[in-house]
Design a protein around this motif. Sequence first.
Motif, PDB file in Angstrom:
ATOM      1  N   GLN A  79      -1.029  -1.558   3.681  1.00  0.00           N
ATOM      2  CA  GLN A  79      -1.550  -0.323   3.101  1.00  0.00           C
ATOM      3  C   GLN A  79      -0.441   0.488   2.437  1.00  0.00           C
ATOM      4  OE1 GLN A  79      -3.742   2.174   5.788  1.00  0.00           O
ATOM      5  NE2 GLN A  79      -4.497   3.478   4.143  1.00  0.00           N
ATOM      6  N   ILE A  80       0.715   0.552   3.068  1.00  0.00           N
ATOM      7  CA  ILE A  80       1.829   1.309   2.478  1.00  0.00           C
ATOM      8  C   ILE A  80       2.310   0.629   1.194  1.00  0.00           C
ATOM      9  CG2 ILE A  80       4.226   2.012   2.826  1.00  0.00           C
ATOM     10  CD1 ILE A  80       3.516   2.440   5.799  1.00  0.00           C
ATOM     11  N   LEU A  81       2.447  -0.686   1.210  1.00  0.00           N
ATOM     12  CA  LEU A  81       2.849  -1.386  -0.006  1.00  0.00           C
ATOM     13  C   LEU A  81       1.882  -1.103  -1.150  1.00  0.00           C
ATOM     14  CD1 LEU A  81       3.950  -4.903   1.307  1.00  0.00           C
ATOM     15  CD2 LEU A  81       5.415  -3.185   0.242  1.00  0.00           C
ATOM     16  N   ALA A  82       0.599  -1.047  -0.821  1.00  0.00           N
ATOM     17  CA  ALA A  82      -0.408  -0.825  -1.857  1.00  0.00           C
ATOM     18  C   ALA A  82      -0.443   0.626  -2.315  1.00  0.00           C
ATOM     19  CB  ALA A  82      -1.782  -1.241  -1.333  1.00  0.00           C
ATOM     20  N   ASP A  83      -0.593   1.552  -1.383  1.00  0.00           N
ATOM     21  CA  ASP A  83      -0.889   2.936  -1.746  1.00  0.00           C
ATOM     22  C   ASP A  83       0.356   3.782  -2.007  1.00  0.00           C
ATOM     23  OD1 ASP A  83      -3.509   2.224  -1.488  1.00  0.00           O
ATOM     24  OD2 ASP A  83      -3.827   3.204   0.445  1.00  0.00           O
ATOM     25  N   THR A  84       1.401   3.579  -1.234  1.00  0.00           N
ATOM     26  CA  THR A  84       2.645   4.316  -1.476  1.00  0.00           C
ATOM     27  C   THR A  84       3.464   3.661  -2.576  1.00  0.00           C
ATOM     28  OG1 THR A  84       2.703   5.023   0.843  1.00  0.00           O
ATOM     29  CG2 THR A  84       4.761   5.174  -0.391  1.00  0.00           C
ATOM     30  N   GLY A  85       3.334   2.323  -2.684  1.00  0.00           N
ATOM     31  CA  GLY A  85       4.152   1.580  -3.613  1.00  0.00           C
ATOM     32  C   GLY A  85       3.476   1.217  -4.914  1.00  0.00           C
ATOM     33  N   MET A  86       2.698   0.132  -4.926  1.00  0.00           N
ATOM     34  CA  MET A  86       2.185  -0.426  -6.171  1.00  0.00           C
ATOM     35  C   MET A  86       1.230   0.510  -6.894  1.00  0.00           C
ATOM     36  SD  MET A  86       2.430  -2.791  -8.336  1.00  0.00           S
ATOM     37  CE  MET A  86       3.577  -3.791  -7.376  1.00  0.00           C
ATOM     38  N   LEU A  87       0.511   1.325  -6.187  1.00  0.00           N
ATOM     39  CA  LEU A  87      -0.397   2.267  -6.846  1.00  0.00           C
ATOM     40  C   LEU A  87       0.368   3.203  -7.778  1.00  0.00           C
ATOM     41  CD1 LEU A  87      -3.381   3.250  -6.982  1.00  0.00           C
ATOM     42  CD2 LEU A  87      -2.778   4.910  -5.195  1.00  0.00           C
ATOM     43  N   GLN A  88       1.588   3.565  -7.385  1.00  0.00           N
ATOM     44  CA  GLN A  88       2.385   4.466  -8.221  1.00  0.00           C
ATOM     45  C   GLN A  88       2.860   3.761  -9.497  1.00  0.00           C
ATOM     46  OE1 GLN A  88       2.234   7.544  -7.108  1.00  0.00           O
ATOM     47  NE2 GLN A  88       1.120   6.596  -5.397  1.00  0.00           N
ATOM     48  N   VAL A  89       3.172   2.485  -9.390  1.00  0.00           N
ATOM     49  CA  VAL A  89       3.539   1.712 -10.575  1.00  0.00           C
ATOM     50  C   VAL A  89       2.348   1.628 -11.522  1.00  0.00           C
ATOM     51  CG1 VAL A  89       4.371  -0.524 -11.416  1.00  0.00           C
ATOM     52  CG2 VAL A  89       5.183   0.366  -9.210  1.00  0.00           C
ATOM     53  N   ASP A  90       1.191   1.389 -10.960  1.00  0.00           N
ATOM     54  CA  ASP A  90      -0.019   1.172 -11.750  1.00  0.00           C
ATOM     55  C   ASP A  90      -0.521   2.459 -12.402  1.00  0.00           C
ATOM     56  OD1 ASP A  90      -1.893  -0.620 -12.713  1.00  0.00           O
ATOM     57  OD2 ASP A  90      -3.145  -0.607 -10.933  1.00  0.00           O
ATOM     58  N   GLN A  91      -0.502   3.563 -11.653  1.00  0.00           N
ATOM     59  CA  GLN A  91      -1.148   4.783 -12.139  1.00  0.00           C
ATOM     60  C   GLN A  91      -0.193   5.793 -12.762  1.00  0.00           C
ATOM     61  OE1 GLN A  91      -3.603   6.489  -9.032  1.00  0.00           O
ATOM     62  NE2 GLN A  91      -5.217   4.980  -9.354  1.00  0.00           N
ATOM     63  N   THR A  92       1.049   5.803 -12.348  1.00  0.00           N
ATOM     64  CA  THR A  92       1.966   6.830 -12.847  1.00  0.00           C
ATOM     65  C   THR A  92       3.101   6.265 -13.694  1.00  0.00           C
ATOM     66  OG1 THR A  92       3.520   6.814 -10.969  1.00  0.00           O
ATOM     67  CG2 THR A  92       1.497   8.110 -10.714  1.00  0.00           C
ATOM     68  N   GLY A  93       3.201   4.936 -13.753  1.00  0.00           N
ATOM     69  CA  GLY A  93       4.284   4.341 -14.529  1.00  0.00           C
ATOM     70  C   GLY A  93       5.624   4.351 -13.835  1.00  0.00           C
ATOM     71  N   ARG A  94       5.630   4.605 -12.532  1.00  0.00           N
ATOM     72  CA  ARG A  94       6.888   4.581 -11.791  1.00  0.00           C
ATOM     73  C   ARG A  94       7.508   3.195 -11.890  1.00  0.00           C
ATOM     74  NH1 ARG A  94       7.626   6.906  -5.625  1.00  0.00           N
ATOM     75  NH2 ARG A  94       9.922   6.793  -5.546  1.00  0.00           N
ATOM     76  N   SER A  95       8.810   3.119 -11.932  1.00  0.00           N
ATOM     77  CA  SER A  95       9.463   1.825 -12.060  1.00  0.00           C
ATOM     78  C   SER A  95       9.201   0.992 -10.811  1.00  0.00           C
ATOM     79  CB  SER A  95      10.962   1.998 -12.262  1.00  0.00           C
ATOM     80  OG  SER A  95      11.604   2.306 -11.041  1.00  0.00           O
ATOM     81  N   PRO A  96       8.986  -0.308 -10.964  1.00  0.00           N
ATOM     82  CA  PRO A  96       8.742  -1.154  -9.799  1.00  0.00           C
ATOM     83  C   PRO A  96       9.866  -1.093  -8.771  1.00  0.00           C
ATOM     84  CG  PRO A  96       8.148  -2.320 -11.808  1.00  0.00           C
ATOM     85  CD  PRO A  96       8.826  -1.046 -12.234  1.00  0.00           C
ATOM     86  N   ALA A  97      11.115  -1.002  -9.229  1.00  0.00           N
ATOM     87  CA  ALA A  97      12.237  -0.961  -8.285  1.00  0.00           C
ATOM     88  C   ALA A  97      12.202   0.313  -7.453  1.00  0.00           C
ATOM     89  CB  ALA A  97      13.555  -1.054  -9.043  1.00  0.00           C
ATOM     90  N   SER A  98      11.940   1.446  -8.102  1.00  0.00           N
ATOM     91  CA  SER A  98      11.882   2.716  -7.383  1.00  0.00           C
ATOM     92  C   SER A  98      10.713   2.739  -6.399  1.00  0.00           C
ATOM     93  CB  SER A  98      11.752   3.868  -8.387  1.00  0.00           C
ATOM     94  OG  SER A  98      11.509   5.085  -7.728  1.00  0.00           O
ATOM     95  N   ALA A  99       9.558   2.233  -6.831  1.00  0.00           N
ATOM     96  CA  ALA A  99       8.381   2.230  -5.955  1.00  0.00           C
ATOM     97  C   ALA A  99       8.581   1.291  -4.769  1.00  0.00           C
ATOM     98  CB  ALA A  99       7.147   1.826  -6.756  1.00  0.00           C
ATOM     99  N   TRP A 100       9.246   0.168  -5.005  1.00  0.00           N
ATOM    100  CA  TRP A 100       9.545  -0.767  -3.915  1.00  0.00           C
ATOM    101  C   TRP A 100      10.422  -0.101  -2.859  1.00  0.00           C
ATOM    102  CZ3 TRP A 100       8.336  -5.407  -1.889  1.00  0.00           C
ATOM    103  CH2 TRP A 100       9.271  -6.067  -1.095  1.00  0.00           C
ATOM    104  N   ASP A 101      11.471   0.566  -3.288  1.00  0.00           N
ATOM    105  CA  ASP A 101      12.348   1.254  -2.339  1.00  0.00           C
ATOM    106  C   ASP A 101      11.594   2.328  -1.567  1.00  0.00           C
ATOM    107  OD1 ASP A 101      14.473  -0.311  -3.148  1.00  0.00           O
ATOM    108  OD2 ASP A 101      15.278   1.184  -4.543  1.00  0.00           O
ATOM    109  N   ALA A 102      10.718   3.067  -2.266  1.00  0.00           N
ATOM    110  CA  ALA A 102       9.946   4.122  -1.611  1.00  0.00           C
ATOM    111  C   ALA A 102       8.996   3.533  -0.570  1.00  0.00           C
ATOM    112  CB  ALA A 102       9.164   4.921  -2.653  1.00  0.00           C
ATOM    113  N   ALA A 103       8.372   2.407  -0.904  1.00  0.00           N
ATOM    114  CA  ALA A 103       7.453   1.772   0.041  1.00  0.00           C
ATOM    115  C   ALA A 103       8.195   1.285   1.285  1.00  0.00           C
ATOM    116  CB  ALA A 103       6.727   0.621  -0.635  1.00  0.00           C
ATOM    117  N   LEU A 104       9.370   0.686   1.103  1.00  0.00           N
ATOM    118  CA  LEU A 104      10.144   0.213   2.261  1.00  0.00           C
ATOM    119  C   LEU A 104      10.568   1.375   3.152  1.00  0.00           C
ATOM    120  CD1 LEU A 104      12.381  -2.636   0.788  1.00  0.00           C
ATOM    121  CD2 LEU A 104      10.163  -2.807   1.929  1.00  0.00           C
TER     122      LEU A 104
END
Length: 441
Positions: free
Chosen positions: A407-432
């Motif tokens: 759930q965290i990988l999806a909602d805290t991480g990848m959702l931000q890449v998909d909906q806000t354009g956050r960089s995948p690297a930044s979202a990955w670090d935030a999810a971890l």
Amino acid sequence: MWRRSGTFRLAVGLLVGTALAAGCATDPPGPARAGVGQPVSGEGRRITLTVRVFGTFGLQEAGLYDAYMRLHPDVAVRQTSLARNDVYYPQLLTHLTAGSGLADVQAVEVGNIAEVVATQGGRLEELGTAPGVDRAAFLPWKWAQATGPDGRTLGLGTDIGPQAVCYRKDHFARAGLPTGRAEVGRMWAGDWGKYLAAGRRFAARAPEGVAFTDSASGVMAAVTAGAALRFYDGRGRLVVADNPAVREAWDLAAVFAREGLTARLQQFTPDWDQAFARGAFATVACPAWMLGYIQDKAGPAGRGRWDVAAAPRPGSWGGSFLVVPSAGKHRKEAARLAAWLTAPAQQARLFARRGSFPSASAAYALPEVAGARHPYFGDAPVGAIFAAAARGVPRAPVGPKDALVAQILADTGMLQVDQTGRSPASAWDAALRAIDNALDR
């Protein structure tokens, strides 16, 4: 798997069961028809066995308790249910720890089974050797999920969520892609990278306002579900940060997001539901239980437009178990009930009536499964499609907090890449970081 509970289980069970009942073989002969007509009261019987579940689990609704009581005139079966697993599960842990307040048979969601086996094993009965249990009848990977390091099997699988891909034939036709389910399956067979290639082909000629798939998080979950190692290793250690399979799923999903191949939706939200009705995307990773969800949300207008093809690689999303607490007064009788409820014939009936796909592979040859077709999805042979997927699911370790990590990988991480354009690297670090915080690491 963390989404599938409570009222969602109710809606899916009712819709899939109704559709399959219209397209399947007739009910099995003999005792399995005991749910038809007046239910068995159980009054005045020597033993009352209690069963506690979450949501509308389907066992009672499919008539299985009535069938069991007809076969065992000295036993009454009584079920209680809490609507949501996120309420039910903490109570189950509390009662197991206290050794009181438990039913004779309890349900456990697959996302919680590893924690139950690891932390409550001494408070549960061994079911692998219970009378009526045939280990060979179950999928090996499902059996392993409820088996501890000591070899004791503490839960018997009820259902699973083998994955396919559901797709809109009309959208595919307009984009110049094949529409027959066999052709579609071959187009991406064996590699989720081919699914990405199909998405790029679709995008080149896509109907206006239609994305290839619903969400990057959905892609990530589907790819991860087919990995032989996911969030935890065989010793129960969290490996999400260092597991190449998880990172590959993340990176592939991020490409979908960055290239605009998704509808940028969050699954199981009102916007996602409405997008089904609008036909806003052409494909979605589709466990067996999602057929009813699509039918509900897409409505009559989607009938015959949706179809089902094999996924690039097999995976499973969802499923549950039955366990028998050692604190119960009727442990032997409860184990016999759990064994009977999860036997192939009963699992086949549950699928025919409620849409819960069997975890007992021995059920796949029975007519209720082998002959199952879904009229809403172009009469797709869903029994055969999902049985093939189920047999191909790798035997992957399930960790104590699998559902939370996903759930965290999806909602805290990848959702931000998909909906806000956050960089995948930044979202990955935030999810971890969020995973570490949630697990107090």
